[in-house]
Design an enzyme around this catalytic site. Structure first.
Site, PDB file in Angstrom:
ATOM      1  N   HIS A 132      40.833  42.374  36.385  1.00  0.00           N
ATOM      2  CA  HIS A 132      41.308  41.998  37.721  1.00  0.00           C
ATOM      3  C   HIS A 132      42.754  41.523  37.680  1.00  0.00           C
ATOM      4  O   HIS A 132      43.000  40.315  37.616  1.00  0.00           O
ATOM      5  CB  HIS A 132      40.441  40.873  38.272  1.00  0.00           C
ATOM      6  CG  HIS A 132      39.066  41.296  38.661  1.00  0.00           C
ATOM      7  ND1 HIS A 132      38.777  41.850  39.892  1.00  0.00           N
ATOM      8  CD2 HIS A 132      37.905  41.261  37.981  1.00  0.00           C
ATOM      9  CE1 HIS A 132      37.493  42.128  39.952  1.00  0.00           C
ATOM     10  NE2 HIS A 132      36.931  41.779  38.812  1.00  0.00           N
ATOM     11  N   GLU A 160      44.672  41.128  39.977  1.00  0.00           N
ATOM     12  CA  GLU A 160      44.992  40.355  41.188  1.00  0.00           C
ATOM     13  C   GLU A 160      44.712  38.864  41.036  1.00  0.00           C
ATOM     14  O   GLU A 160      45.102  38.080  41.898  1.00  0.00           O
ATOM     15  CB  GLU A 160      44.241  40.921  42.402  1.00  0.00           C
ATOM     16  CG  GLU A 160      42.746  40.673  42.443  1.00  0.00           C
ATOM     17  CD  GLU A 160      41.924  41.685  41.657  1.00  0.00           C
ATOM     18  OE1 GLU A 160      42.486  42.427  40.812  1.00  0.00           O
ATOM     19  OE2 GLU A 160      40.704  41.719  41.891  1.00  0.00           O
ATOM     20  N   CYS A 163      37.923  46.999  38.443  1.00  0.00           N
ATOM     21  CA  CYS A 163      36.529  46.627  38.171  1.00  0.00           C
ATOM     22  C   CYS A 163      35.561  47.484  38.993  1.00  0.00           C
ATOM     23  O   CYS A 163      35.416  48.651  38.704  1.00  0.00           O
ATOM     24  CB  CYS A 163      36.336  45.131  38.364  1.00  0.00           C
ATOM     25  SG  CYS A 163      34.920  44.547  37.426  1.00  0.00           S
TER      26      CYS A 163
HETATM   27  N1  GLN Z   1      29.543  44.523  37.933  1.00  0.00           N
HETATM   28  C1  GLN Z   1      30.129  44.974  39.159  1.00  0.00           C
HETATM   29  C2  GLN Z   1      29.637  46.384  39.509  1.00  0.00           C
HETATM   30  O1  GLN Z   1      28.908  46.957  38.794  1.00  0.00           O
HETATM   31  C3  GLN Z   1      31.643  44.948  39.089  1.00  0.00           C
HETATM   32  C4  GLN Z   1      32.138  43.525  38.934  1.00  0.00           C
HETATM   33  C5  GLN Z   1      33.528  43.277  39.428  1.00  0.00           C
HETATM   34  O2  GLN Z   1      34.089  44.026  40.230  1.00  0.00           O
HETATM   35  N2  GLN Z   1      34.100  42.182  38.977  1.00  0.00           N
HETATM   36  O3  GLN Z   1      29.978  46.915  40.521  1.00  0.00           O
END
Ligand code: GLN
Length: 169
Positions: A151, A153, A52
């Protein structure tokens, strides 16, 4: 181990860049003098897994860099932050993964997730999601760098972690 300072990079065989807020992680890495040493280690081949926000940090290019936001780079890709919408648009999906060890789908949790908008020739797409009329890559690999929009994890499915562990050997 947790890494907060440049000297702590020396002991690593690989590093995980977690989810969170990529703009904040960028600012903190710069404040702690970690940004350049880590970018250099990744460029030199340190195995890295970003989920992410971690995927965003591994992008060589961002669609809209928020107020001078910088990325470490490492994967030849253009990434769009918050691509699936706002926090309330977070979702879960079962994904097929293009890797022989994934004989059943992965349950993927997307939390205000990015997607990959363009990739270079050396980047392998491992999984995609159909969204907004297109197939959006959400798991990619290039050399010793692995990135997922979701994710792994939080589900207890360790297959992406195992893939990354193999990449560090
Ligand atoms: N929206 C977040 C970003 O732009 C990422 C979100 C996440 O890691 N779950 O950094």
């Amino acid at each position: 181990m947790l890494v907060r300072r440049p000297a702590e990079l020396d002991a690593l065989d690989g590093i995980v860049l977690p989810g969170g807020e990529s703009t904040t992680i960028d600012k903190l890495m710069r404040a702690f003098g970690l940004f350049e040493p880590l970018a250099d280690r990744i460029a030199a081949g340190l195995p890295v897994f970003g989920s992410c926000a971690g995927m965003i940090l591994l992008a060589d290019r961002l669609v809209e860099a928020h107020r001078g936001q910088r990325t470490l780079g490492g994967i030849d890709m253009l990434v769009r932050r918050n691509a699936f919408g706002r926090q309330v648009d977070s979702f879960e999906a079962d994904l097929e993964v293009a890797d022989a060890r994934f004989t059943s789908p992965v349950h993927a949790v997307f939390i205000r997730a990015p997607w990959v908008e363009e990739i270079g020739a050396g980047v392998e797409v491992l999984a995609s999601v159909d969204f907004g009329g297109g197939s959006r890559p959400v798991a990619v690999r290039q050399g010793r760098a692995l990135a997922t929009s979701f994710h792994p994890e939080v589900t207890g499915d360790l297959r992406f972690h195992e893939m990354f562990a193999r990449m560090t050997r």
